[in-house]
Design a protein around this motif. Structure first.
Motif, PDB file in Angstrom:
ATOM      1  N   LEU A 210     -75.517  48.928   7.604  1.00  0.00           N
ATOM      2  CA  LEU A 210     -75.852  50.334   7.370  1.00  0.00           C
ATOM      3  C   LEU A 210     -74.681  51.241   7.715  1.00  0.00           C
ATOM      4  O   LEU A 210     -74.374  52.207   6.989  1.00  0.00           O
TER       5      LEU A 210
ATOM      6  N   THR B 246     -71.846  50.804   4.988  1.00  0.00           N
ATOM      7  CA  THR B 246     -72.176  51.348   3.662  1.00  0.00           C
ATOM      8  C   THR B 246     -72.407  52.856   3.687  1.00  0.00           C
ATOM      9  O   THR B 246     -72.331  53.506   2.632  1.00  0.00           O
ATOM     10  N   SER B 247     -72.717  53.428   4.834  1.00  0.00           N
ATOM     11  CA  SER B 247     -72.971  54.870   4.886  1.00  0.00           C
ATOM     12  C   SER B 247     -71.705  55.692   5.093  1.00  0.00           C
ATOM     13  O   SER B 247     -71.707  56.905   4.861  1.00  0.00           O
TER      14      SER B 247
END
Length: 292
Positions: free
Chosen positions: A119, A122-123
């Motif tokens: 997370l 990818t963020s």
């Protein structure tokens, strides 16, 4: 002055060189992280520019902005610095990420940790789009306050002195000679009127003053002190024994036998303690007779 400028230029060049080398080291780790989360070769190559590039942009915005905008830029810089540090740390812990031909793999053996790292990785590109656009907009709309230099103060003081020294009129007005008034002789004996004697106030006898004081004191109302005499009191109607018994019966009709006491009757009927005891005995005797 030239030596000072050369020193500053050398310092800036050294800083740029150090930042470039640090970016190259971090670029290797971030590229492998991007490959591990499913990015292709082109996206993995550009991924370090997304993370570390936004750090450089936030640093420049911190130097330009002020106030709340500068605080926001510092928070973005700190957040992306921490994220880059975490991803570099994970790259050092996972040996699989060091392979030349790396495909999708796990960033951690524990599932919650792996989900959190994926997370985070990818963020960061999405956050770079949002925070980078916001920082650029803040820098473009920022208007620095004009700071007056030392030359402005010198010019202002010179202009002030010049205005003060310059005369308001082109031709000065000639001074007029002062003329003293002619001396005037005054005859004080003719001009000053004779002072009239002041009238002597009439003497008031002492007996008249005492009579006035006594009359004034007699007019003032006197406050009542002490107890009011029995004659001045309004007579209270006294109740007979039959009236007391009837009033007590009506007042204690819903009372229980245990509630009928002399003190309770005295407070309710407002009578003397002796009458209250008499009324208590009478009511109790009547109730005992009815019960029998």
């Amino acid at each position: 002055m030239n030596l000072h400028r050369k020193g500053r230029a050398a310092l800036v060049l050294a800083l740029v060189a150090v930042v470039a080398m640090a970016f190259r080291v971090s670029w290797n780790a971030l590229r492998d992280i991007a490959n591990a989360v499913g990015a292709d070769n082109t996206a993995a190559t550009l991924y370090p520019f997304v993370v570390d590039g936004l750090m450089a942009l936030a640093l420049v915005a911190t130097l330009v902005l002020a106030g709340k905008d500068r605080t926001f830029a510092l928070r973005v810089l700190g957040t992306y610095t921490l994220a880059s540090l975490v991803l570099n740390y994970v790259h050092g812990l996972v040996p699989k990420l060091h392979d030349t031909e790396l495909d999708w793999t796990r960033l951690a053996d524990w599932d919650p940790a792996n989900w959190a790292l994926v997370l985070l990785a990818t963020s960061l590109p999405v956050g770079s789009i949002y925070f980078g656009s916001d920082l650029v907009a803040k820098v473009l709309h920022h208007r620095p306050a004009s700071i007056p230099g030392p030359d402005a103060n010198v010019e202002e003081s010179t202009e002030t002195l010049r205005n003060r020294s310059t005369a308001d009129l082109a031709v000065s007005t000639p001074a007029l000679p002062l003329r003293m008034p002619d001396p005037v002789t005054v005859d004080f004996l003719k001009s000053t009127p004779l002072a009239k004697p002041l009238p002597t106030p009439a003497r008031v006898p002492v007996a008249a003053i005492e009579r006035r004081q006594v009359a004034a004191e007699s007019i003032r109302p006197r406050r009542a002190t002490g107890r009011v005499p029995e004659v001045a009191r309004s007579p209270k109607p006294r109740r007979t024994a039959e009236q007391l018994i009837d009033e007590t019966r009506s007042a204690t009709a819903d009372w229980a036998d245990g509630q009928i006491t002399a003190e309770g009757i005295r407070r309710t009927v407002r009578t003397s303690p002796a009458n209250a005891r008499m009324l208590r005995d009478t009511l109790l005797a009547e109730r005992a007779a009815k019960a029998a």
